[in-house]
Design a protein around this motif. Structure first.
Motif, PDB file in Angstrom:
ATOM      1  N   MET A 161     -15.149 -71.274 -16.766  1.00 40.41           N
ATOM      2  CA  MET A 161     -16.076 -71.259 -15.629  1.00 40.41           C
ATOM      3  C   MET A 161     -17.172 -72.309 -15.841  1.00 40.41           C
ATOM      4  O   MET A 161     -17.654 -72.466 -16.944  1.00 40.41           O
ATOM      5  CB  MET A 161     -16.693 -69.872 -15.551  1.00 40.41           C
ATOM      6  CG  MET A 161     -17.393 -69.614 -14.277  1.00 40.41           C
ATOM      7  SD  MET A 161     -17.675 -67.862 -14.046  1.00 40.41           S
ATOM      8  CE  MET A 161     -16.127 -67.098 -14.525  1.00 40.41           C
ATOM      9  N   TYR A 162     -17.518 -72.997 -14.782  1.00 34.96           N
ATOM     10  CA  TYR A 162     -18.433 -74.133 -14.942  1.00 34.96           C
ATOM     11  C   TYR A 162     -19.720 -73.958 -14.123  1.00 34.96           C
ATOM     12  O   TYR A 162     -19.725 -73.298 -13.083  1.00 34.96           O
ATOM     13  CB  TYR A 162     -17.746 -75.432 -14.512  1.00 34.96           C
ATOM     14  CG  TYR A 162     -16.488 -75.685 -15.281  1.00 34.96           C
ATOM     15  CD1 TYR A 162     -16.537 -76.300 -16.528  1.00 34.96           C
ATOM     16  CD2 TYR A 162     -15.250 -75.271 -14.779  1.00 34.96           C
ATOM     17  CE1 TYR A 162     -15.371 -76.514 -17.260  1.00 34.96           C
ATOM     18  CE2 TYR A 162     -14.087 -75.474 -15.510  1.00 34.96           C
ATOM     19  CZ  TYR A 162     -14.151 -76.096 -16.752  1.00 34.96           C
ATOM     20  OH  TYR A 162     -13.011 -76.300 -17.469  1.00 34.96           O
ATOM     21  N   ILE A 163     -20.745 -74.560 -14.648  1.00 32.84           N
ATOM     22  CA  ILE A 163     -21.993 -74.641 -13.873  1.00 32.84           C
ATOM     23  C   ILE A 163     -22.059 -76.073 -13.366  1.00 32.84           C
ATOM     24  O   ILE A 163     -22.195 -77.013 -14.148  1.00 32.84           O
ATOM     25  CB  ILE A 163     -23.212 -74.295 -14.748  1.00 32.84           C
ATOM     26  CG1 ILE A 163     -23.079 -72.873 -15.291  1.00 32.84           C
ATOM     27  CG2 ILE A 163     -24.501 -74.430 -13.938  1.00 32.84           C
ATOM     28  CD1 ILE A 163     -23.971 -72.582 -16.465  1.00 32.84           C
ATOM     29  N   THR A 164     -21.921 -76.220 -12.054  1.00 25.73           N
ATOM     30  CA  THR A 164     -21.798 -77.576 -11.511  1.00 25.73           C
ATOM     31  C   THR A 164     -23.073 -78.053 -10.816  1.00 25.73           C
ATOM     32  O   THR A 164     -23.122 -79.175 -10.320  1.00 25.73           O
ATOM     33  CB  THR A 164     -20.609 -77.651 -10.527  1.00 25.73           C
ATOM     34  OG1 THR A 164     -20.739 -76.589  -9.586  1.00 25.73           O
ATOM     35  CG2 THR A 164     -19.295 -77.504 -11.253  1.00 25.73           C
ATOM     36  N   ALA A 165     -24.089 -77.193 -10.768  1.00 27.99           N
ATOM     37  CA  ALA A 165     -25.386 -77.618 -10.225  1.00 27.99           C
ATOM     38  C   ALA A 165     -26.454 -76.678 -10.746  1.00 27.99           C
ATOM     39  O   ALA A 165     -26.185 -75.503 -11.001  1.00 27.99           O
ATOM     40  CB  ALA A 165     -25.364 -77.595  -8.702  1.00 27.99           C
ATOM     41  N   SER A 166     -27.651 -77.205 -10.924  1.00 27.45           N
ATOM     42  CA  SER A 166     -28.760 -76.347 -11.354  1.00 27.45           C
ATOM     43  C   SER A 166     -30.069 -76.911 -10.829  1.00 27.45           C
ATOM     44  O   SER A 166     -30.234 -78.132 -10.724  1.00 27.45           O
ATOM     45  CB  SER A 166     -28.795 -76.250 -12.874  1.00 27.45           C
ATOM     46  OG  SER A 166     -28.830 -77.537 -13.453  1.00 27.45           O
ATOM     47  N   SER A 167     -30.985 -76.013 -10.477  1.00 28.89           N
ATOM     48  CA  SER A 167     -32.245 -76.464  -9.876  1.00 28.89           C
ATOM     49  C   SER A 167     -33.340 -75.439 -10.154  1.00 28.89           C
ATOM     50  O   SER A 167     -33.138 -74.238  -9.970  1.00 28.89           O
ATOM     51  CB  SER A 167     -32.041 -76.619  -8.361  1.00 28.89           C
ATOM     52  OG  SER A 167     -33.208 -77.121  -7.760  1.00 28.89           O
ATOM     53  N   THR A 168     -34.475 -75.914 -10.610  1.00 29.57           N
ATOM     54  CA  THR A 168     -35.591 -75.012 -10.924  1.00 29.57           C
ATOM     55  C   THR A 168     -36.897 -75.533 -10.336  1.00 29.57           C
ATOM     56  O   THR A 168     -37.208 -76.717 -10.462  1.00 29.57           O
ATOM     57  CB  THR A 168     -35.757 -74.877 -12.468  1.00 29.57           C
ATOM     58  OG1 THR A 168     -34.600 -74.244 -13.002  1.00 29.57           O
ATOM     59  CG2 THR A 168     -36.991 -74.061 -12.829  1.00 29.57           C
ATOM     60  N   ILE A 169     -37.634 -74.616  -9.694  1.00 35.23           N
ATOM     61  CA  ILE A 169     -39.028 -74.915  -9.328  1.00 35.23           C
ATOM     62  C   ILE A 169     -39.883 -73.957 -10.146  1.00 35.23           C
ATOM     63  O   ILE A 169     -39.649 -72.743 -10.148  1.00 35.23           O
ATOM     64  CB  ILE A 169     -39.283 -74.735  -7.821  1.00 35.23           C
ATOM     65  CG1 ILE A 169     -38.458 -75.747  -7.011  1.00 35.23           C
ATOM     66  CG2 ILE A 169     -40.782 -74.919  -7.503  1.00 35.23           C
ATOM     67  CD1 ILE A 169     -38.550 -75.578  -5.504  1.00 35.23           C
ATOM     68  N   SER A 170     -40.849 -74.518 -10.878  1.00 39.09           N
ATOM     69  CA  SER A 170     -41.582 -73.717 -11.854  1.00 39.09           C
ATOM     70  C   SER A 170     -42.984 -74.270 -12.066  1.00 39.09           C
ATOM     71  O   SER A 170     -43.436 -75.129 -11.313  1.00 39.09           O
ATOM     72  CB  SER A 170     -40.822 -73.743 -13.174  1.00 39.09           C
ATOM     73  OG  SER A 170     -40.848 -75.069 -13.691  1.00 39.09           O
ATOM     74  N   HIS A 171     -43.626 -73.821 -13.109  1.00 39.70           N
ATOM     75  CA  HIS A 171     -44.930 -74.376 -13.487  1.00 39.70           C
ATOM     76  C   HIS A 171     -44.787 -75.685 -14.260  1.00 39.70           C
ATOM     77  O   HIS A 171     -45.749 -76.201 -14.811  1.00 39.70           O
ATOM     78  CB  HIS A 171     -45.700 -73.350 -14.338  1.00 39.70           C
ATOM     79  CG  HIS A 171     -46.371 -72.278 -13.535  1.00 39.70           C
ATOM     80  ND1 HIS A 171     -47.698 -71.938 -13.713  1.00 39.70           N
ATOM     81  CD2 HIS A 171     -45.924 -71.490 -12.527  1.00 39.70           C
ATOM     82  CE1 HIS A 171     -48.021 -70.969 -12.869  1.00 39.70           C
ATOM     83  NE2 HIS A 171     -46.963 -70.671 -12.140  1.00 39.70           N
ATOM     84  N   GLN A 172     -43.562 -76.185 -14.327  1.00 41.27           N
ATOM     85  CA  GLN A 172     -43.295 -77.439 -15.039  1.00 41.27           C
ATOM     86  C   GLN A 172     -42.621 -78.417 -14.067  1.00 41.27           C
ATOM     87  O   GLN A 172     -42.043 -77.992 -13.072  1.00 41.27           O
ATOM     88  CB  GLN A 172     -42.330 -77.164 -16.209  1.00 41.27           C
ATOM     89  CG  GLN A 172     -42.851 -76.184 -17.247  1.00 41.27           C
ATOM     90  CD  GLN A 172     -43.594 -76.892 -18.388  1.00 41.27           C
ATOM     91  OE1 GLN A 172     -43.990 -78.063 -18.266  1.00 41.27           O
ATOM     92  NE2 GLN A 172     -43.805 -76.175 -19.475  1.00 41.27           N
ATOM     93  N   PRO A 173     -42.678 -79.713 -14.366  1.00 42.48           N
ATOM     94  CA  PRO A 173     -42.000 -80.682 -13.476  1.00 42.48           C
ATOM     95  C   PRO A 173     -40.486 -80.654 -13.658  1.00 42.48           C
ATOM     96  O   PRO A 173     -39.888 -81.599 -14.172  1.00 42.48           O
ATOM     97  CB  PRO A 173     -42.602 -82.022 -13.891  1.00 42.48           C
ATOM     98  CG  PRO A 173     -43.034 -81.828 -15.299  1.00 42.48           C
ATOM     99  CD  PRO A 173     -43.398 -80.380 -15.459  1.00 42.48           C
TER     100      PRO A 173
END
Lengths: 390, 321
Positions: free
Chosen positions: B1-13
């Motif tokens: 199984m693959y992770i083909t995209a990832s995105s985070t909005i956080s207190h960091q850039p």
């Protein structure tokens, strides 16, 4: 692979266990009455928090009613089951209120004092209300909580079945619990969808819903598990599906697309055609919008062969996250005792569909496959199919 | 199984900043959310009605779909401990102030826990599987397990996210975690799980475990590794969150001093911060020679023990490993 249902437990306005619920429906007695505290028609469970705490001899701590109602139903379902090293047992509950009943109590009692009673806020999270049930049942390991508004209970049941199917668990207690929180009472009031009398699902003159409270739980087991537990299956959970209506945050689509997809795909999962369904326990909240949308979806799935159907919400009120689980218990009882539940308070068919729900308590009927519908805010639609075990 | 995209909005850039794991440092004491320009993702009319957490979730979802080159996922699954609790508090306040007067339903209808997953389906006009898990510190792990079940059952691409907003009046997180010093933050991370490798970099999601009311911390980790035919020596990096010092010592004993990294220094504390930690791990694995952690990192374990009695384990590996 078969998913066996080997235990049921339910608490609602019409009874504190499965037997009492069945008896109330047989005698056509509703649990909805004028609440003394809220001046509203509500389906209240006739037990106080203190009574339940005393009943189970629980420690002196701040319990959410979500946990207490869940304990009543989950312990009934669990019955004489024992833990066994060879059986991976999980718990998946569901709730919309979680610990909010305790949060609001504190919040309204002392709105300006946010420090002194802050320990009460510790119960706020939904997951904790489930963990507290797990503690009492001696369960550790896979413990989960689903929250998808009014389809939550059905989703928790589906989730348990999927985990057994993929061999992640052998036995799982699944269900849902929601107490009457002022938050929801005021919330649904702000949507102006209350019937000031007892609700009239699928009736042309329906005015809206009544809120209720309660909990329902099932024990699901794999074939491997029942060899060890020697539990006798009541029936199997043969089909399930969840689909999104993707129409509106609170309203159901006019064509009932989400409901249609969930029903059709649950039938495919169960490997049966629509003619094989002998009874539909409908979502049927009594609101103008739900009952029309659901009726249209049922017509699309079943065509001219609509099986007997009814909404039991005239008995219990709409118990939100618990509804799908409570009604799943009723479906199991329908198969066990070969009966169909009445849709009380119905007189005039809806002009758009002309559909006639079952209005009598019918026993001695042949019931082999039962469909249970649950739909929630956010367009969340879930259908379960229960079938005779053999 | 693959992770083909990832995105985070956080207190960091973190947002749209591949390689962020080599440039970001420990959170500053009074850090704030680093938000992208939402107007590029959400229309003005819709944006005005949305809470912060919803804007974050929708933006991360769109970003993920773009990364994976997908128009629709085959399922939308969200893990959130507190749901849309800012709206919950708003509505509680309205009940208080309205007394017997009329109430506006606006906050109520968007305060259900499944508002985030539901709104994503609405926006995408997506009719597929839609689920919301809410198991405090294990909410994200539960969502990931659900996503893995979908892929195992034949789905091609599942959007899975972890989302929690900051709200400290109706829930006392510091007291829950018995730690006054924690740095409360918030964040949203979304991923696409796929049954096939993506066009761009993709990472293996090897296994996920969610364990409630645990009594044998090291034992469960060992069992999890053994079930994946791995020994602790084969794990190159452990990203952990512990609220008890003795557990950190146990990890050092199990994996060695040099391999363990406290991800809460980067993520701050919120119940679904293991989703951010997973993206941090993905970002580390995506770089052949990591400027900070060096080369040869091929297997990362995210070990989430934020609440002492609960343990989440996420095992990631380079796709060719």
């Amino acid at each position: 692979m078969k998913i066996f249902v080997t235990g049921i437990g339910v608490v609602s306005a019409i009874g504190l266990n499965a037997e009492e619920n069945l008896r109330s429906m047989k005698s056509m007695v509703t649990g909805i009455s004028k609440s003394s505290t809220h001046n509203l028609m509500l389906g209240e469970v006739k037990l106080s928090d203190e009574q339940i705490i005393k009943m189970f001899d629980l420690p002196n701590e701040d319990f959410s009613r979500t946990t207490l109602l869940a304990l009543l139903a989950a312990k009934e379902a669990w019955g004489n089951n024992k833990h066994h090293s060879g059986i991976r047992t999980g718990l998946i509950s569901s709730t919309s209120v979680g610990g909010l009943d305790r949060t609001e109590k504190f919040y309204f009692e002392s709105p300006n004092d946010k420090s002194s009673a802050s320990y009460k806020l510790m119960t706020h999270d939904n997951g904790r209300t489930t963990e507290r049930v797990a503690v009492e049942l001696g369960i550790s390991g896979f413990i989960g909580t689903i929250s998808t508004a009014c389809s939550s209970g059905a989703n928790a049941i589906m989730q348990g079945a999927r985990l057994i199917e993929r061999n992640k668990l052998d036995r799982v207690i699944v269900g849902g619990s929601d107490p009457l929180a002022l938050y929801n009472i005021k919330g649904f009031s702000s949507l102006s969808i209350y019937d000031q009398d007892i609700c009239k699902p699928f009736d042309e003159s329906r005015k809206g819903l009544n809120l209720g409270e309660g909990a329902g739980f099932l024990i699901l087991e794999s074939e491997q598990s029942i060899i060890i537990t020697r539990n006798k299956p009541h029936c199997i959970l043969s089909g399930w599906n969840n689909a999104a209506d993707a129409f509106h945050q609170t309203a159901s689509s006019p064509n009932g697309k989400g409901a249609y997809l969930a029903m059709i795909n649950a039938l495919i999962k169960a490997k049966i055609t629509s003619e094989k369904i002998d009874y539909i326990n409908a979502h049927g909240t009594g609101t103008g919008n739900n009952d029309l949308s659901e009726s249209i979806a049922i017509q699309k799935v079943f065509g001219d062969n609509i099986p007997p159907f009814s909404s039991t919400k005239g008995f219990t009120g709409h118990t939100l996250a618990a509804a799908g689980a409570i009604e799943a218990v009723y479906c199991v009882q329908s198969l066990q005792s070969q009966l169909i539940f009445p849709n009380i308070n119905f007189s005039i068919p809806m002009k758009e569909t002309g559909m006639l729900p079952e209005t009598n308590y019918r026993s001695n009927v042949s019931v082999e496959n039962v469909l249970s519908n649950s739909f929630g805010f956010g367009g969340n639609c879930t259908c379960l199919i229960f079938s005779n075990a053999n | 199984m693959y992770i083909t995209a990832s995105s985070t909005i956080s207190h960091q850039p973190t947002f749209r900043n591949k390689g962020f794991s080599s440039t970001i440092s420990a959170l500053e004491p009074l850090s704030e959310l680093v938000t992208p320009d939402y107007s590029a993702f959400i229309q003005a009319m819709e944006r005005r009605r949305m809470s912060q957490v919803l804007k974050m979730a929708i933006t991360c979802s769109i970003d993920c779909l773009e990364q994976a080159g997908l128009s629709q996922p085959d399922g939308i699954i969200v893990g959130t401990s507190m749901g849309c609790c800012v709206h919950t508090k708003n509505f509680l306040d309205k009940i208080l102030s309205a007394n017997e007067g009329l109430l506006s339903p606006t906050s109520f209808i968007v305060s259900t826990h499944n508002t985030i997953a539901g709104q994503i389906s609405l926006l995408l006009k997506n009719h597929s599987y839609n689920m919301t898990h809410t198991q405090n510190s294990l909410s994200f792990e539960q969502a990931l397990i659900d996503g893995m079940l979908c892929i195992e059952n034949g789905s091609s691409h599942i959007l899975v996210g972890g989302a929690d907003e900051e709200e400290d009046e109706i829930y006392n997180m510091k007291e829950r975690l018995n730690d006054e010093k924690i740095h409360l933050t918030c964040g949203v991370s979304f991923f696409i799980l796929s049954n096939e490798k993506g066009k761009q970099a993709s990472i293996n999601l090897v296994d996920v475990g969610s364990f409630g009311l645990i009594n044998d911390f090291s034992g469960i980790i060992m069992e999890f590794l053994v079930s994946n035919k791995l020994s602790p020596e084969e794990i190159d990096m452990v990203l952990y969150a512990n609220s008890e010092q003795e557990k950190t010592e146990e990890l050092k004993t199990l994996f060695g001093h040099g391999k363990i990294f406290d991800y809460q220094k980067i993520t701050g504390t919120y119940f679904t911060n293991s989703a951010f930690a997973m993206n941090y791990g993905i970002d580390i694995l995506s770089q052949r020679e990591h400027p900070v952690f060096g080369e040869g990192i091929n297997k990362v374990l995210v070990c989430n023990n934020l609440i002492p009695e609960n343990l989440g384990l996420i095992l990631l590996a380079n796709k060719n490993d």
